[in-house]
Design a protein around this motif. Structure first.
Motif, PDB file in Angstrom:
ATOM      1  N   ASP A  72       0.698  -1.177  -0.115  1.00 41.52           N
ATOM      2  CA  ASP A  72      -0.022  -0.110  -0.065  1.00 41.52           C
ATOM      3  C   ASP A  72       0.840   1.103  -0.067  1.00 41.52           C
ATOM      4  O   ASP A  72       0.426   2.288  -0.325  1.00 41.52           O
ATOM      5  N   SER A  73       1.993   0.989   0.594  1.00 38.95           N
ATOM      6  CA  SER A  73       2.902   2.505   0.588  1.00 38.95           C
ATOM      7  C   SER A  73       4.274   2.273  -0.219  1.00 38.95           C
ATOM      8  O   SER A  73       4.747   1.216  -0.410  1.00 38.95           O
ATOM      9  N   ARG A  74       4.956   3.551  -0.595  1.00 37.60           N
ATOM     10  CA  ARG A  74       6.040   3.504  -1.093  1.00 37.60           C
ATOM     11  C   ARG A  74       7.131   3.819   0.076  1.00 37.60           C
ATOM     12  O   ARG A  74       7.022   4.650   0.869  1.00 37.60           O
ATOM     13  N   ALA A  76      11.569   2.673   1.290  1.00 35.20           N
ATOM     14  CA  ALA A  76      12.841   2.499   1.168  1.00 35.20           C
ATOM     15  C   ALA A  76      12.972   0.734   0.434  1.00 35.20           C
ATOM     16  O   ALA A  76      14.005   0.602  -0.497  1.00 35.20           O
ATOM     17  N   PHE A  77      12.223   0.024   0.621  1.00 36.09           N
ATOM     18  CA  PHE A  77      12.308  -1.458   0.400  1.00 36.09           C
ATOM     19  C   PHE A  77      11.926  -1.691  -1.178  1.00 36.09           C
ATOM     20  O   PHE A  77      12.731  -2.303  -1.736  1.00 36.09           O
ATOM     21  N   ASP A  78      10.976  -0.658  -1.546  1.00 34.38           N
ATOM     22  CA  ASP A  78      10.826  -0.689  -2.911  1.00 34.38           C
ATOM     23  C   ASP A  78      11.901  -0.381  -3.601  1.00 34.38           C
ATOM     24  O   ASP A  78      12.331  -0.716  -5.036  1.00 34.38           O
ATOM     25  N   VAL A  79      12.734   0.663  -3.270  1.00 36.01           N
ATOM     26  CA  VAL A  79      13.756   1.126  -3.956  1.00 36.01           C
ATOM     27  C   VAL A  79      14.960   0.203  -4.086  1.00 36.01           C
ATOM     28  O   VAL A  79      15.664   0.036  -5.090  1.00 36.01           O
ATOM     29  N   VAL A  80      15.246  -0.551  -2.992  1.00 27.94           N
ATOM     30  CA  VAL A  80      16.287  -1.538  -2.865  1.00 27.94           C
ATOM     31  C   VAL A  80      16.049  -2.659  -3.694  1.00 27.94           C
ATOM     32  O   VAL A  80      16.719  -3.188  -4.704  1.00 27.94           O
ATOM     33  N   GLY A  81      14.582  -3.090  -3.562  1.00 32.05           N
ATOM     34  CA  GLY A  81      14.241  -4.111  -4.615  1.00 32.05           C
ATOM     35  C   GLY A  81      14.290  -3.717  -6.139  1.00 32.05           C
ATOM     36  O   GLY A  81      14.737  -4.610  -6.829  1.00 32.05           O
ATOM     37  N   ALA A  82      13.831  -2.752  -6.452  1.00 27.87           N
ATOM     38  CA  ALA A  82      13.972  -2.326  -7.743  1.00 27.87           C
ATOM     39  C   ALA A  82      15.439  -2.369  -8.120  1.00 27.87           C
ATOM     40  O   ALA A  82      15.812  -2.693  -9.111  1.00 27.87           O
ATOM     41  N   THR A  83      16.155  -1.536  -7.468  1.00 35.61           N
ATOM     42  CA  THR A  83      17.785  -1.445  -7.755  1.00 35.61           C
ATOM     43  C   THR A  83      18.299  -2.893  -7.968  1.00 35.61           C
ATOM     44  O   THR A  83      19.151  -3.141  -8.856  1.00 35.61           O
ATOM     45  N   THR A  84      18.177  -3.945  -7.073  1.00 34.75           N
ATOM     46  CA  THR A  84      18.588  -5.244  -6.865  1.00 34.75           C
ATOM     47  C   THR A  84      18.030  -5.902  -8.238  1.00 34.75           C
ATOM     48  O   THR A  84      18.800  -6.708  -8.787  1.00 34.75           O
ATOM     49  N   VAL A  85      17.042  -5.814  -8.559  1.00 34.51           N
ATOM     50  CA  VAL A  85      16.276  -6.483  -9.824  1.00 34.51           C
ATOM     51  C   VAL A  85      16.844  -6.065 -10.911  1.00 34.51           C
ATOM     52  O   VAL A  85      17.550  -6.678 -11.987  1.00 34.51           O
ATOM     53  N   MET A  86      17.246  -4.676 -11.074  1.00 37.19           N
ATOM     54  CA  MET A  86      17.958  -4.040 -12.334  1.00 37.19           C
ATOM     55  C   MET A  86      19.306  -4.590 -12.395  1.00 37.19           C
ATOM     56  O   MET A  86      19.769  -4.963 -13.536  1.00 37.19           O
ATOM     57  N   LEU A  87      19.980  -4.799 -11.337  1.00 36.05           N
ATOM     58  CA  LEU A  87      21.423  -5.235 -11.278  1.00 36.05           C
ATOM     59  C   LEU A  87      21.513  -6.604 -11.543  1.00 36.05           C
ATOM     60  O   LEU A  87      22.318  -7.138 -12.250  1.00 36.05           O
TER      61      LEU A  87
END
Length: 164
Positions: A72-74, A76-87
């Motif tokens: 439901d909310s944005r 820091a875990f969203d940012v960490v998850g998105a960064t690790t997925v891209m890496l």
């Protein structure tokens, strides 16, 4: 070479190389550690093991961030998850392709050619050279014509003296 063994030295052929690069892309980074683990198991060098450890930690960070993300909310875990997925999605295939190139592996070592049939290799042990044969002692020079005449006269005198 009919088939390539998993532990065989040298870079992968084109087919397995494409397969290992597609694993992170097709799974959207969820199996992004596979190419680096394959390199680490195959080459067993410290650089490859370190690369595999980095991708394992990125994979672990992805799973932890997925578990801690609130839908439901944005945060820091969203940012960490998105960064690790891209890496994992893009970095793992690039890492694999760079470290599996011929220039990183080095030139392949070729086996020396087999000797022809019936030919025996030289002995490994070097034997000392046999001693030189002894040189003959220098002999007295052959008597000359004058010496022979003097000897003949001496023998005649002795014969004349001995007959008396």
């Amino acid at each position: 070479m009919a088939g390539q063994q998993f532990g065989a030295p040298g870079p992968f052929r084109v087919g397995p190389k494409i397969l290992f690069c597609l694993v992170p892309l097709l799974t959207l980074g969820l199996l992004g550690l596979v190419p680096s683990l394959v390199l680490a198991l195959r080459r067993k060098r410290a650089v490859d093991v370190l690369g595999a450890a980095v991708f394992v930690l990125l994979q672990l960070a992805l799973y932890v961030s997925i578990g801690l993300t609130d839908p439901d909310s944005r945060n820091a875990f969203d940012v960490v998850g998105a960064t690790t997925v891209m890496l994992l999605w893009l970095g793992a295939p690039a890492h694999f392709l760079v470290l599996d190139s011929r220039h990183v592996w080095g030139a392949p070592k070729t086996a020396p050619p087999a000797p022809p049939v019936g030919w025996y290799p030289p002995p490994q042990q070097q034997y000392p050279a046999p001693p030189a044969p002894p040189r003959p002692a220098p002999q007295a020079a052959a008597p000359t014509q004058d010496d022979l005449q003097q000897l003949g006269e001496l023998l005649r005198r002795q014969a004349q003296d001995g007959s008396r």
